[in-house]
Design a protein around this motif. Structure first.
Motif, mmCIF file in Angstrom:
data_model
loop_
_atom_site.group_PDB
_atom_site.id
_atom_site.type_symbol
_atom_site.label_atom_id
_atom_site.label_comp_id
_atom_site.label_asym_id
_atom_site.label_seq_id
_atom_site.Cartn_x
_atom_site.Cartn_y
_atom_site.Cartn_z
ATOM 1 N N UNK A 33 -56.360 4.083 26.977
ATOM 2 C CA UNK A 33 -56.018 3.186 25.872
ATOM 3 C C UNK A 33 -56.633 3.717 24.586
ATOM 4 N N UNK A 34 -55.911 3.555 23.495
ATOM 5 C CA UNK A 34 -56.437 4.013 22.225
ATOM 6 C C UNK A 34 -55.702 3.395 21.063
ATOM 7 N N UNK A 35 -56.116 3.730 19.859
ATOM 8 C CA UNK A 35 -55.423 3.265 18.659
ATOM 9 C C UNK A 35 -55.511 4.355 17.600
ATOM 10 N N UNK A 36 -54.441 4.492 16.843
ATOM 11 C CA UNK A 36 -54.368 5.519 15.806
ATOM 12 C C UNK A 36 -53.138 5.240 14.957
ATOM 13 N N UNK A 37 -52.915 6.074 13.956
ATOM 14 C CA UNK A 37 -51.685 5.944 13.183
ATOM 15 C C UNK A 37 -50.629 6.902 13.735
ATOM 16 N N UNK A 38 -49.434 6.799 13.221
ATOM 17 C CA UNK A 38 -48.323 7.602 13.745
ATOM 18 C C UNK A 38 -48.561 9.090 13.569
ATOM 19 N N UNK A 39 -49.220 9.442 12.474
ATOM 20 C CA UNK A 39 -49.476 10.852 12.217
ATOM 21 C C UNK A 39 -50.301 11.479 13.336
ATOM 22 N N UNK A 40 -51.299 10.738 13.821
ATOM 23 C CA UNK A 40 -52.166 11.243 14.886
ATOM 24 C C UNK A 40 -51.498 11.133 16.252
ATOM 25 N N UNK A 41 -50.536 10.221 16.396
ATOM 26 C CA UNK A 41 -49.888 9.977 17.684
ATOM 27 C C UNK A 41 -48.758 10.963 17.965
ATOM 28 N N UNK A 42 -48.334 11.699 16.967
ATOM 29 C CA UNK A 42 -47.173 12.593 17.104
ATOM 30 C C UNK A 42 -47.361 13.610 18.223
ATOM 31 N N UNK A 43 -48.534 14.243 18.293
ATOM 32 C CA UNK A 43 -48.778 15.268 19.307
ATOM 33 C C UNK A 43 -48.836 14.655 20.696
ATOM 34 N N UNK A 44 -49.490 13.495 20.818
ATOM 35 C CA UNK A 44 -49.637 12.857 22.129
ATOM 36 C C UNK A 44 -48.299 12.432 22.708
ATOM 37 N N UNK A 45 -47.321 12.131 21.854
ATOM 38 C CA UNK A 45 -46.021 11.633 22.330
ATOM 39 C C UNK A 45 -45.115 12.737 22.842
ATOM 40 N N UNK A 46 -45.438 13.982 22.556
ATOM 41 C CA UNK A 46 -44.546 15.080 22.918
ATOM 42 C C UNK A 46 -44.451 15.227 24.445
ATOM 43 N N UNK A 47 -43.224 15.197 24.932
ATOM 44 C CA UNK A 47 -42.999 15.370 26.358
ATOM 45 C C UNK A 47 -43.218 14.126 27.197
ATOM 46 N N UNK A 48 -43.500 12.983 26.570
ATOM 47 C CA UNK A 48 -43.754 11.743 27.312
ATOM 48 C C UNK A 48 -42.538 10.820 27.254
ATOM 49 N N UNK A 49 -42.420 9.954 28.248
ATOM 50 C CA UNK A 49 -41.438 8.886 28.215
ATOM 51 C C UNK A 49 -42.040 7.758 27.369
ATOM 52 N N UNK A 50 -41.452 7.506 26.219
ATOM 53 C CA UNK A 50 -42.046 6.584 25.238
ATOM 54 C C UNK A 50 -41.389 5.215 25.338
ATOM 55 N N UNK A 51 -42.234 4.183 25.421
ATOM 56 C CA UNK A 51 -41.793 2.789 25.383
ATOM 57 C C UNK A 51 -42.470 2.099 24.199
ATOM 58 N N UNK A 52 -41.690 1.415 23.372
ATOM 59 C CA UNK A 52 -42.239 0.685 22.227
ATOM 60 C C UNK A 52 -42.115 -0.804 22.496
ATOM 61 N N UNK A 53 -43.247 -1.491 22.448
ATOM 62 C CA UNK A 53 -43.271 -2.942 22.592
ATOM 63 C C UNK A 53 -43.468 -3.553 21.204
ATOM 64 N N UNK A 54 -42.430 -4.212 20.705
ATOM 65 C CA UNK A 54 -42.499 -4.824 19.380
ATOM 66 C C UNK A 54 -43.110 -6.222 19.504
#
Length: 454
Positions: free
Chosen positions: A42-63
């Motif tokens: 678990x973590x928190x960051x802004x989108x700029x920092x999250x860009x690398x972590x999201x690469x190659x992952x199945x992404x789910x967004x909970x609004x």
């Protein structure tokens, strides 16, 4: 192993201490894990920092559920296309926005969900008494929709969904599932759930029915919902942050038993345990259906792959052309050798083993001792052959032996090529080389006279 990234997105939430603007990346809580990996990060960051972590992952967004509407809607048809046409008008009174500005996504029908829920419950309680099983069945029927054609629907402002997807796209994050966070909150007709955060609350009274309110109004809204239902929940799961000092006392007047379930950092600790529910109400339907070619971590490498493919095609084409040219040269050289062989051995009938046959014929000429002329010819030829044979800049047209010298007719592209050969032959021991040249139609023609010294 398939890895996943779950992002909780609250529109308008920015990094602490930063101004609220489009240039300031959204501040997000996220969870990272894998299908076969027991631990969750678990973590928190802004989108700029999250860009690398999201690469190659199945992404789910909970609004955040305050920006969505989830309802069970009764429609008079089981046809999916007809349901999509009828649902906007059936939900018109439930929405603050115009239906033309709203995007709707459908889940599975409520009847199939209820049957599935009851079968699961009956399987889990197969060792309980017959009376308890009948009670679960009665509660399921009485609390399930009367209309078997009711379907769960999630609605959101179209512009908000467009802005959300565009914002994540700017950081090369392409979600496969977008839904409300309440969908991942556990709860059903017999066991409600309440999720409390710093300024708001969620109340889940069924598999899809969710109500949101301000934190201060939670006791009043929850009691009103309990009073409205003929069949009260057996328990209420109460989720709140562990360091919230007044959370437990906030609902002390509610008579329904509570299961206290404090979380440490963020409600994602709860949502991550119910990800399978998020597939049922995915907002990425219709005009927002996933385009697979854009939703891949290989996208940044597309240009490199195209360039490599073009280079490979060009290389293979060049290799094919060169192979054809070499084959043509080989054919021409073979014909030239055959012509010279016939000149050297006029009585030859078959063009086989030409090199050996020429060698034998030279030995025969030497052995027969055909006078000084033959001896002089062979002597000069043996001395100059290495120089003439190893020069690919010359084209020898013919050679004539007379009076103890050999006149060699040749052509070249430049005068320097012929002069170079002449200079090399001059250095050969026992040989005099005399050169005469002329230029005709862009080619240099020369006659090289080679004679033995002494």
């Amino acid at each position: 192993m398939s890895e996943f990234l779950v992002i909780h997105y609250k529109p308008g939430q920015y990094s602490p201490g930063q101004p609220d603007s489009d240039s300031n990346p959204a501040f997000l809580y996220w969870a990272l894990g894998g299908d076969q990996h027991p631990s969750i990060t678990l973590g928190h960051s802004n989108l700029d920092e999250l860009q690398v972590a999201a690469r190659g992952k199945k992404v789910t967004i909970l609004i955040d559920s305050h920006f969505t509407t989830v309802e069970l809607v009764s429609v008079p048809s089981k046809n999916r296309s007809k349901q999509l046409l009828a649902i906007p008008y059936a939900m018109e009174d439930l929405l603050a926005e115009d239906i033309e500005d709203t995007h709707f996504a459908l889940g599975k029908s409520a009847s199939s969900s209820t049957k599935s829920a009851y079968k699961t419950q009956e399987t889990e309680d197969n060792e309980s008494t017959q009376t308890d099983t009948r009670k679960v069945e009665t509660d399921a029927v009485e609390n399930s929709p009367d209309d078997a054609n009711k379907v769960p629907v999630i609605a959101i402002q179209r512009c908000l969904l467009e802005e959300t997807l565009e914002r994540f796209k700017q950081y090369q994050i392409y979600p496969e599932v977008v839904t409300a966070d309440s969908v991942a909150l556990p709860g059903d007709f017999s066991s409600w759930s309440v999720l409390l955060d710093e300024d708001s609350a969620l109340i889940k009274t069924g598999q899809t029915q969710t109500h949101s309110c301000d934190r201060e109004n939670l006791p009043l809204i929850l009691q009103a919902l309990i009073d409205q239902h003929d069949y009260k929940p057996d328990t209420i799961a109460y989720y709140y942050k562990a360091d919230d000092e007044i959370a437990e006392s906030l609902l002390s007047d509610i008579e329904i038993p509570f299961e206290l379930k404090p979380y440490q950092t963020h409600a994602l600790e709860i949502f991550i345990q119910n990800l399978k529910n998020t597939q049922a109400l995915n907002l990425l339907q219709g005009e927002f259906t996933i385009k697979r070619e854009s939703n891949t971590w290989l996208q940044p490498w597309k240009s490199a792959a195209i360039a490599a493919s073009v280079w490979m095609i060009l290389h293979l084409t060049y290799a094919s052309i060169m192979s054809t040219q070499l084959e043509d040269k080989n054919i021409n050289l073979t014909k030239q050798i055959e012509r010279e062989f016939k000149r050297a051995i006029p009585d030859a009938r078959k063009m086989v083993n030409m090199q050996k046959r020429v060698g034998r014929r030279l030995k025969e000429l030497q052995a027969t001792g055909q006078g000084t002329n033959a001896t002089g010819f062979l002597d000069i030829l043996s001395k100059v052959s290495p120089t003439l044979a190893n020069n690919d800049k010359l084209d020898i047209k013919g050679a004539v032996f007379r009076n103890n010298y050999i006149d060699v007719d040749l052509t070249a592209k430049t005068l320097q090529d012929i002069e170079q050969v002449k200079n090399q032959l001059t250095k050969v021991s026992g040989i005099n080389a005399i050169l005469s040249t002329s230029v005709e139609k862009g080619k240099v023609k020369g006659r090289l006279r080679l004679e033995a010294k002494g």
